[in-house]
Design a protein around this motif. Structure first.
Motif, PDB file in Angstrom:
ATOM      1  N   ALA A  22       3.286 -18.014  19.773  1.00  0.00           N
ATOM      2  CA  ALA A  22       2.587 -17.931  18.484  1.00  0.00           C
ATOM      3  C   ALA A  22       3.448 -17.200  17.456  1.00  0.00           C
ATOM      4  O   ALA A  22       3.542 -17.627  16.299  1.00  0.00           O
ATOM      5  N   MET A  23       4.101 -16.110  17.863  1.00  0.00           N
ATOM      6  CA  MET A  23       4.980 -15.380  16.947  1.00  0.00           C
ATOM      7  C   MET A  23       6.156 -16.242  16.526  1.00  0.00           C
ATOM      8  O   MET A  23       6.552 -16.245  15.348  1.00  0.00           O
ATOM      9  N   LEU A  24       6.725 -17.014  17.446  1.00  0.00           N
ATOM     10  CA  LEU A  24       7.837 -17.899  17.121  1.00  0.00           C
ATOM     11  C   LEU A  24       7.400 -18.981  16.136  1.00  0.00           C
ATOM     12  O   LEU A  24       8.116 -19.288  15.188  1.00  0.00           O
ATOM     13  N   ALA A  25       6.215 -19.538  16.349  1.00  0.00           N
ATOM     14  CA  ALA A  25       5.700 -20.564  15.441  1.00  0.00           C
ATOM     15  C   ALA A  25       5.498 -20.005  14.034  1.00  0.00           C
ATOM     16  O   ALA A  25       5.815 -20.655  13.042  1.00  0.00           O
ATOM     17  N   LEU A  26       4.975 -18.792  13.941  1.00  0.00           N
ATOM     18  CA  LEU A  26       4.796 -18.169  12.634  1.00  0.00           C
ATOM     19  C   LEU A  26       6.137 -17.881  11.960  1.00  0.00           C
ATOM     20  O   LEU A  26       6.286 -18.057  10.754  1.00  0.00           O
ATOM     21  N   LYS A  27       7.108 -17.466  12.736  1.00  0.00           N
ATOM     22  CA  LYS A  27       8.427 -17.158  12.182  1.00  0.00           C
ATOM     23  C   LYS A  27       9.109 -18.421  11.675  1.00  0.00           C
ATOM     24  O   LYS A  27       9.679 -18.436  10.585  1.00  0.00           O
ATOM     25  N   VAL A  28       9.063 -19.493  12.459  1.00  0.00           N
ATOM     26  CA  VAL A  28       9.680 -20.754  12.049  1.00  0.00           C
ATOM     27  C   VAL A  28       8.952 -21.322  10.840  1.00  0.00           C
ATOM     28  O   VAL A  28       9.561 -21.845   9.921  1.00  0.00           O
ATOM     29  N   GLY A  29       7.628 -21.186  10.807  1.00  0.00           N
ATOM     30  CA  GLY A  29       6.847 -21.664   9.675  1.00  0.00           C
ATOM     31  C   GLY A  29       6.906 -20.748   8.476  1.00  0.00           C
ATOM     32  O   GLY A  29       6.355 -21.049   7.428  1.00  0.00           O
ATOM     33  N   ASN A  30       7.577 -19.614   8.618  1.00  0.00           N
ATOM     34  CA  ASN A  30       7.759 -18.625   7.555  1.00  0.00           C
ATOM     35  C   ASN A  30       6.423 -18.156   6.992  1.00  0.00           C
ATOM     36  O   ASN A  30       6.277 -17.961   5.801  1.00  0.00           O
ATOM     37  N   LEU A  31       5.441 -17.991   7.852  1.00  0.00           N
ATOM     38  CA  LEU A  31       4.126 -17.552   7.412  1.00  0.00           C
ATOM     39  C   LEU A  31       3.829 -16.110   7.763  1.00  0.00           C
ATOM     40  O   LEU A  31       2.846 -15.549   7.305  1.00  0.00           O
ATOM     41  N   SER A  32       4.674 -15.488   8.536  1.00  0.00           N
ATOM     42  CA  SER A  32       4.365 -14.145   9.015  1.00  0.00           C
ATOM     43  C   SER A  32       4.825 -13.043   8.081  1.00  0.00           C
ATOM     44  O   SER A  32       4.438 -11.907   8.247  1.00  0.00           O
ATOM     45  N   THR A  33       5.645 -13.354   7.074  1.00  0.00           N
ATOM     46  CA  THR A  33       6.269 -12.296   6.295  1.00  0.00           C
ATOM     47  C   THR A  33       5.617 -12.049   4.948  1.00  0.00           C
ATOM     48  O   THR A  33       6.135 -11.286   4.157  1.00  0.00           O
ATOM     49  N   TYR A  34       4.512 -12.695   4.660  1.00  0.00           N
ATOM     50  CA  TYR A  34       3.931 -12.544   3.329  1.00  0.00           C
ATOM     51  C   TYR A  34       2.426 -12.466   3.428  1.00  0.00           C
ATOM     52  O   TYR A  34       1.791 -13.338   3.990  1.00  0.00           O
ATOM     53  N   ASN A  35       1.862 -11.410   2.892  1.00  0.00           N
ATOM     54  CA  ASN A  35       0.419 -11.306   2.835  1.00  0.00           C
ATOM     55  C   ASN A  35      -0.003 -11.546   1.390  1.00  0.00           C
ATOM     56  O   ASN A  35       0.562 -10.983   0.464  1.00  0.00           O
ATOM     57  N   MET A  36      -1.004 -12.364   1.205  1.00  0.00           N
ATOM     58  CA  MET A  36      -1.432 -12.716  -0.137  1.00  0.00           C
ATOM     59  C   MET A  36      -2.234 -11.576  -0.738  1.00  0.00           C
ATOM     60  O   MET A  36      -3.263 -11.178  -0.227  1.00  0.00           O
ATOM     61  N   SER A  37      -1.723 -11.018  -1.816  1.00  0.00           N
ATOM     62  CA  SER A  37      -2.480 -10.049  -2.591  1.00  0.00           C
ATOM     63  C   SER A  37      -2.790 -10.723  -3.920  1.00  0.00           C
ATOM     64  O   SER A  37      -2.810 -11.940  -3.999  1.00  0.00           O
ATOM     65  N   GLU A  38      -2.998  -9.974  -4.958  1.00  0.00           N
ATOM     66  CA  GLU A  38      -3.281 -10.581  -6.255  1.00  0.00           C
ATOM     67  C   GLU A  38      -2.039 -11.305  -6.757  1.00  0.00           C
ATOM     68  O   GLU A  38      -0.936 -10.776  -6.687  1.00  0.00           O
ATOM     69  N   THR A  39      -2.239 -12.517  -7.257  1.00  0.00           N
ATOM     70  CA  THR A  39      -1.122 -13.338  -7.704  1.00  0.00           C
ATOM     71  C   THR A  39      -1.382 -13.880  -9.097  1.00  0.00           C
ATOM     72  O   THR A  39      -2.501 -13.831  -9.596  1.00  0.00           O
ATOM     73  N   TYR A  40      -0.318 -14.386  -9.708  1.00  0.00           N
ATOM     74  CA  TYR A  40      -0.450 -15.142 -10.948  1.00  0.00           C
ATOM     75  C   TYR A  40       0.326 -16.444 -10.790  1.00  0.00           C
ATOM     76  O   TYR A  40       1.229 -16.552  -9.974  1.00  0.00           O
ATOM     77  N   GLU A  41      -0.052 -17.440 -11.575  1.00  0.00           N
ATOM     78  CA  GLU A  41       0.476 -18.791 -11.419  1.00  0.00           C
ATOM     79  C   GLU A  41       1.554 -19.071 -12.466  1.00  0.00           C
ATOM     80  O   GLU A  41       1.405 -18.746 -13.637  1.00  0.00           O
ATOM     81  N   LEU A  42       2.638 -19.686 -12.015  1.00  0.00           N
ATOM     82  CA  LEU A  42       3.697 -20.174 -12.890  1.00  0.00           C
ATOM     83  C   LEU A  42       3.994 -21.620 -12.532  1.00  0.00           C
ATOM     84  O   LEU A  42       3.765 -22.036 -11.394  1.00  0.00           O
ATOM     85  N   GLN A  43       4.503 -22.384 -13.506  1.00  0.00           N
ATOM     86  CA  GLN A  43       4.906 -23.762 -13.253  1.00  0.00           C
ATOM     87  C   GLN A  43       6.387 -23.914 -13.578  1.00  0.00           C
ATOM     88  O   GLN A  43       6.916 -23.204 -14.428  1.00  0.00           O
ATOM     89  N   ALA A  44       7.006 -24.892 -12.909  1.00  0.00           N
ATOM     90  CA  ALA A  44       8.387 -25.262 -13.209  1.00  0.00           C
ATOM     91  C   ALA A  44       8.534 -26.750 -12.914  1.00  0.00           C
ATOM     92  O   ALA A  44       7.864 -27.286 -12.027  1.00  0.00           O
ATOM     93  N   TYR A  45       9.386 -27.404 -13.679  1.00  0.00           N
ATOM     94  CA  TYR A  45       9.649 -28.836 -13.492  1.00  0.00           C
ATOM     95  C   TYR A  45      11.066 -29.018 -12.970  1.00  0.00           C
ATOM     96  O   TYR A  45      12.006 -28.399 -13.466  1.00  0.00           O
ATOM     97  N   PHE A  46      11.195 -29.896 -11.966  1.00  0.00           N
ATOM     98  CA  PHE A  46      12.492 -30.193 -11.362  1.00  0.00           C
ATOM     99  C   PHE A  46      12.680 -31.702 -11.318  1.00  0.00           C
ATOM    100  O   PHE A  46      11.733 -32.444 -11.043  1.00  0.00           O
TER     101      PHE A  46
END
Length: 153
Positions: A22-46
């Motif tokens: 489970a820890m390996l799956a989270l690490k590969v999925g890059n989901l273990s290193t960020y906890n969602m706190s208050e955020t704001y939204e930005l847009q960019a076009y590519f």
């Protein structure tokens, strides 16, 4: 009594193995290193996002500062619209650059923000005007082969 002790140790190793997976799956999925706190939204076009996916990392100076919330195609500009959720602790100037970069052995793509020097900061809902699209290996090879073909004429 010996059989139950053996069963207990086997059970402990099985649980430890599942936890490690489970820890390996989270690490590969890059989901273990960020906890969602208050955020704001930005847009960019590519013009080309390559393999960028929703929930991809957004980093500045190697520090994880947010996640890609949504990717869509703008039917008026015919460019990819990337909606980003940035942690409120981090404010960026209006002339910030957004680049699509690649990291790791698996070729994970993420957005790298490079702050500019302007004194006014981006606000919720603003657009990052200066962007650089993903580098696509096939395009580079095609340009190289085309230039070699032109040189041989």
């Amino acid at each position: 009594m010996e059989r139950t002790t053996l069963d207990l140790w086997v059970g402990i190793f099985v649980v430890a193995g599942l936890a490690a997976l489970a820890m390996l799956a989270l690490k590969v999925g890059n989901l273990s290193t960020y906890n969602m706190s208050e955020t704001y939204e930005l847009q960019a076009y590519f013009s080309n996002i390559g393999g960028l996916k929703s929930q991809a990392s957004i980093k500045s100076s190697g520090v994880l500062i947010g996640r890609v919330a949504q990717i869509s195609l703008d039917s008026k500009r015919y460019e990819a619209k990337v909606t980003m959720m940035i942690d409120k602790r981090y404010q960026f100037p209006k002339d910030t650059f957004a680049n699509i970069l690649t990291s790791g052995l698996l070729g994970e793509q993420y957005i790298g923000l490079i702050p500019g020097g302007e004194e006014e900061f981006l606000k919720a809902g603003d657009e990052i005007k200066k962007t650089q699209s993903a580098v696509v290996l096939e395009d580079l090879i095609g340009k190289f082969l085309y230039s070699k073909a032109e040189d041989s004429k």
